[in-house]
Design a protein around this motif. Structure first.
Motif, PDB file in Angstrom:
ATOM      1  N   PHE A  22     -21.201   7.000  14.703  1.00 13.81           N
ATOM      2  CA  PHE A  22     -20.816   6.256  13.517  1.00 13.81           C
ATOM      3  C   PHE A  22     -19.373   5.778  13.584  1.00 13.81           C
ATOM      4  N   LEU A  23     -19.147   4.663  12.940  1.00 14.09           N
ATOM      5  CA  LEU A  23     -17.818   4.122  12.729  1.00 14.09           C
ATOM      6  C   LEU A  23     -17.571   4.198  11.223  1.00 14.09           C
ATOM      7  N   TYR A  24     -16.459   4.828  10.837  1.00 13.08           N
ATOM      8  CA  TYR A  24     -16.092   4.951   9.429  1.00 13.08           C
ATOM      9  C   TYR A  24     -14.940   3.983   9.172  1.00 13.08           C
ATOM     10  N   VAL A  25     -15.114   3.092   8.196  1.00  7.91           N
ATOM     11  CA  VAL A  25     -14.142   2.026   7.968  1.00  7.91           C
ATOM     12  C   VAL A  25     -13.727   2.005   6.494  1.00  7.91           C
ATOM     13  N   VAL A  26     -12.415   1.960   6.263  1.00 10.08           N
ATOM     14  CA  VAL A  26     -11.883   1.717   4.921  1.00 10.08           C
ATOM     15  C   VAL A  26     -10.989   0.490   5.016  1.00 10.08           C
ATOM     16  N   GLY A  27     -10.793  -0.170   3.897  1.00  7.37           N
ATOM     17  CA  GLY A  27      -9.960  -1.362   3.911  1.00  7.37           C
ATOM     18  C   GLY A  27      -9.330  -1.620   2.564  1.00  7.37           C
ATOM     19  N   VAL A  28      -8.347  -2.515   2.592  1.00  5.99           N
ATOM     20  CA  VAL A  28      -7.612  -2.899   1.393  1.00  5.99           C
ATOM     21  C   VAL A  28      -7.409  -4.407   1.417  1.00  5.99           C
ATOM     22  N   ASN A  29      -7.683  -5.052   0.299  1.00  5.21           N
ATOM     23  CA  ASN A  29      -7.389  -6.470   0.145  1.00  5.21           C
ATOM     24  C   ASN A  29      -6.071  -6.570  -0.621  1.00  5.21           C
ATOM     25  N   SER A  30      -5.049  -7.116   0.010  1.00  8.06           N
ATOM     26  CA  SER A  30      -3.728  -7.237  -0.610  1.00  8.06           C
ATOM     27  C   SER A  30      -3.484  -8.676  -1.048  1.00  8.06           C
ATOM     28  N   ALA A  31      -2.973  -8.806  -2.260  1.00  4.13           N
ATOM     29  CA  ALA A  31      -2.669 -10.141  -2.803  1.00  4.13           C
ATOM     30  C   ALA A  31      -1.322 -10.080  -3.510  1.00  4.13           C
ATOM     31  N   THR A  32      -0.476 -11.050  -3.243  1.00  5.36           N
ATOM     32  CA  THR A  32       0.825 -11.108  -3.892  1.00  5.36           C
ATOM     33  C   THR A  32       0.780 -12.087  -5.062  1.00  5.36           C
ATOM     34  N   PHE A  33       1.608 -11.815  -6.058  1.00  6.14           N
ATOM     35  CA  PHE A  33       1.701 -12.693  -7.216  1.00  6.14           C
ATOM     36  C   PHE A  33       3.095 -12.528  -7.824  1.00  6.14           C
ATOM     37  N   GLN A  34       3.495 -13.515  -8.603  1.00  2.30           N
ATOM     38  CA  GLN A  34       4.773 -13.437  -9.304  1.00  2.30           C
ATOM     39  C   GLN A  34       4.539 -12.942 -10.716  1.00  2.30           C
ATOM     40  N   ASP A  35       5.352 -11.954 -11.128  1.00  2.00           N
ATOM     41  CA  ASP A  35       5.239 -11.445 -12.490  1.00  2.00           C
ATOM     42  C   ASP A  35       5.981 -12.369 -13.457  1.00  2.00           C
ATOM     43  N   GLN A  36       6.045 -12.006 -14.726  1.00  4.16           N
ATOM     44  CA  GLN A  36       6.657 -12.856 -15.745  1.00  4.16           C
ATOM     45  C   GLN A  36       8.146 -13.067 -15.520  1.00  4.16           C
ATOM     46  N   GLN A  37       8.791 -12.147 -14.805  1.00  6.41           N
ATOM     47  CA  GLN A  37      10.218 -12.285 -14.503  1.00  6.41           C
ATOM     48  C   GLN A  37      10.461 -13.059 -13.203  1.00  6.41           C
ATOM     49  N   GLY A  38       9.388 -13.483 -12.549  1.00  6.93           N
ATOM     50  CA  GLY A  38       9.522 -14.232 -11.307  1.00  6.93           C
ATOM     51  C   GLY A  38       9.615 -13.358 -10.070  1.00  6.93           C
ATOM     52  N   ASN A  39       9.482 -12.038 -10.242  1.00  7.39           N
ATOM     53  CA  ASN A  39       9.523 -11.126  -9.095  1.00  7.39           C
ATOM     54  C   ASN A  39       8.147 -11.060  -8.437  1.00  7.39           C
ATOM     55  N   TRP A  40       8.162 -10.919  -7.115  1.00  6.46           N
ATOM     56  CA  TRP A  40       6.908 -10.830  -6.385  1.00  6.46           C
ATOM     57  C   TRP A  40       6.372  -9.408  -6.464  1.00  6.46           C
ATOM     58  N   GLN A  41       5.109  -9.307  -6.778  1.00  8.32           N
ATOM     59  CA  GLN A  41       4.410  -8.025  -6.853  1.00  8.32           C
ATOM     60  C   GLN A  41       3.211  -8.080  -5.910  1.00  8.32           C
ATOM     61  N   MET A  42       2.728  -6.894  -5.540  1.00  6.34           N
ATOM     62  CA  MET A  42       1.546  -6.839  -4.691  1.00  6.34           C
ATOM     63  C   MET A  42       0.466  -6.045  -5.394  1.00  6.34           C
ATOM     64  N   GLU A  43      -0.718  -6.592  -5.387  1.00  8.49           N
ATOM     65  CA  GLU A  43      -1.881  -5.902  -5.927  1.00  8.49           C
ATOM     66  C   GLU A  43      -2.798  -5.563  -4.760  1.00  8.49           C
ATOM     67  N   GLN A  44      -3.215  -4.307  -4.686  1.00  7.14           N
ATOM     68  CA  GLN A  44      -4.092  -3.887  -3.603  1.00  7.14           C
ATOM     69  C   GLN A  44      -5.430  -3.445  -4.177  1.00  7.14           C
ATOM     70  N   THR A  45      -6.501  -3.974  -3.619  1.00 11.67           N
ATOM     71  CA  THR A  45      -7.850  -3.631  -4.042  1.00 11.67           C
ATOM     72  C   THR A  45      -8.565  -2.938  -2.887  1.00 11.67           C
ATOM     73  N   PRO A  46      -8.837  -1.630  -3.018  1.00 10.93           N
ATOM     74  CA  PRO A  46      -9.568  -0.921  -1.966  1.00 10.93           C
ATOM     75  C   PRO A  46     -10.979  -1.483  -1.809  1.00 10.93           C
ATOM     76  N   LEU A  47     -11.485  -1.471  -0.587  1.00 14.10           N
ATOM     77  CA  LEU A  47     -12.791  -2.044  -0.272  1.00 14.10           C
ATOM     78  C   LEU A  47     -13.874  -0.985  -0.112  1.00 14.10           C
ATOM     79  N   GLY A  48     -13.543   0.290  -0.340  1.00 12.43           N
ATOM     80  CA  GLY A  48     -14.533   1.350  -0.218  1.00 12.43           C
ATOM     81  C   GLY A  48     -14.650   1.861   1.210  1.00 12.43           C
ATOM     82  N   LEU A  49     -15.619   2.723   1.409  1.00  9.60           N
ATOM     83  CA  LEU A  49     -15.907   3.321   2.722  1.00  9.60           C
ATOM     84  C   LEU A  49     -17.199   2.724   3.251  1.00  9.60           C
TER      85      LEU A  49
END
Length: 164
Positions: A22-49
């Protein structure tokens, strides 16, 4: 003004079971966005196992879980699924996945556990994490994650020196 490179997209981590089946795989989808103050933030969404058969690449099972990191027991019995950012108090947690029953058998908050080999060839779980510049935590747990054998907290940085 400071600039940093941030990559949007998917990153994955994969491990092969000791028997090679077996191959066991986990992953994360990372997306950047600007908050209301104009600062860059990163949101990470796990993709499960994902559990994938190595003989033909077919998906054996998908487990919905918020894990971002994975490690495996030397004998392949347990997967150690870790995450840091999804806890409301911003502390790490580890869930232990039994590869035989294909079920989560334990969860520990305030633990970022990875297998560590002892000099005699046995293994335990070693955990270390920091919650602030002067708040550092270490612990040792049984491989099934249910029993904490020892734990330490210190104002100075502390860490484990372990073998994979």
């Amino acid at each position: 003004t400071a600039h940093a490179k941030i990559g949007d997209g998917i990153s994955r981590q994969a491990l092969v079971s000791p028997d090679g089946r077996f191959l066991y795989v986990v992953g994360v989808n990372s997306a950047t966005f600007q908050d209301q103050q104009g600062n860059w933030q990163m949101e990470q969404t796990p993709l499960g196992l994902e559990i994938i058969q190595t003989t033909d690449g077919s998906l054996e099972r998908h487990v919905e879980i918020d894990t971002t990191e994975i490690s495996i027991a030397p004998d392949g019995r347990f997967l150690y699924l870790r995450n840091w950012g999804s806890h409301p108090e911003n502390i790490p947690w580890t869930e232990i996945f039994d590869t035989r029953s294909q079920q989560i058998i334990a969860r520990k908050d305030k633990v970022s556990a990875s297998p560590a080999l002892l000099m005699n060839g046995e293994f335990l779980l070693a955990s270390t994490y920091s919650t602030a510049e002067t708040s550092h935590h270490m612990s040792i747990l049984q491989p099934d994650g249910l029993t904490v054998l020892a734990e330490w907290t210190d104002q100075n940085y502390i860490f484990w020196l372990t073998a994979p």
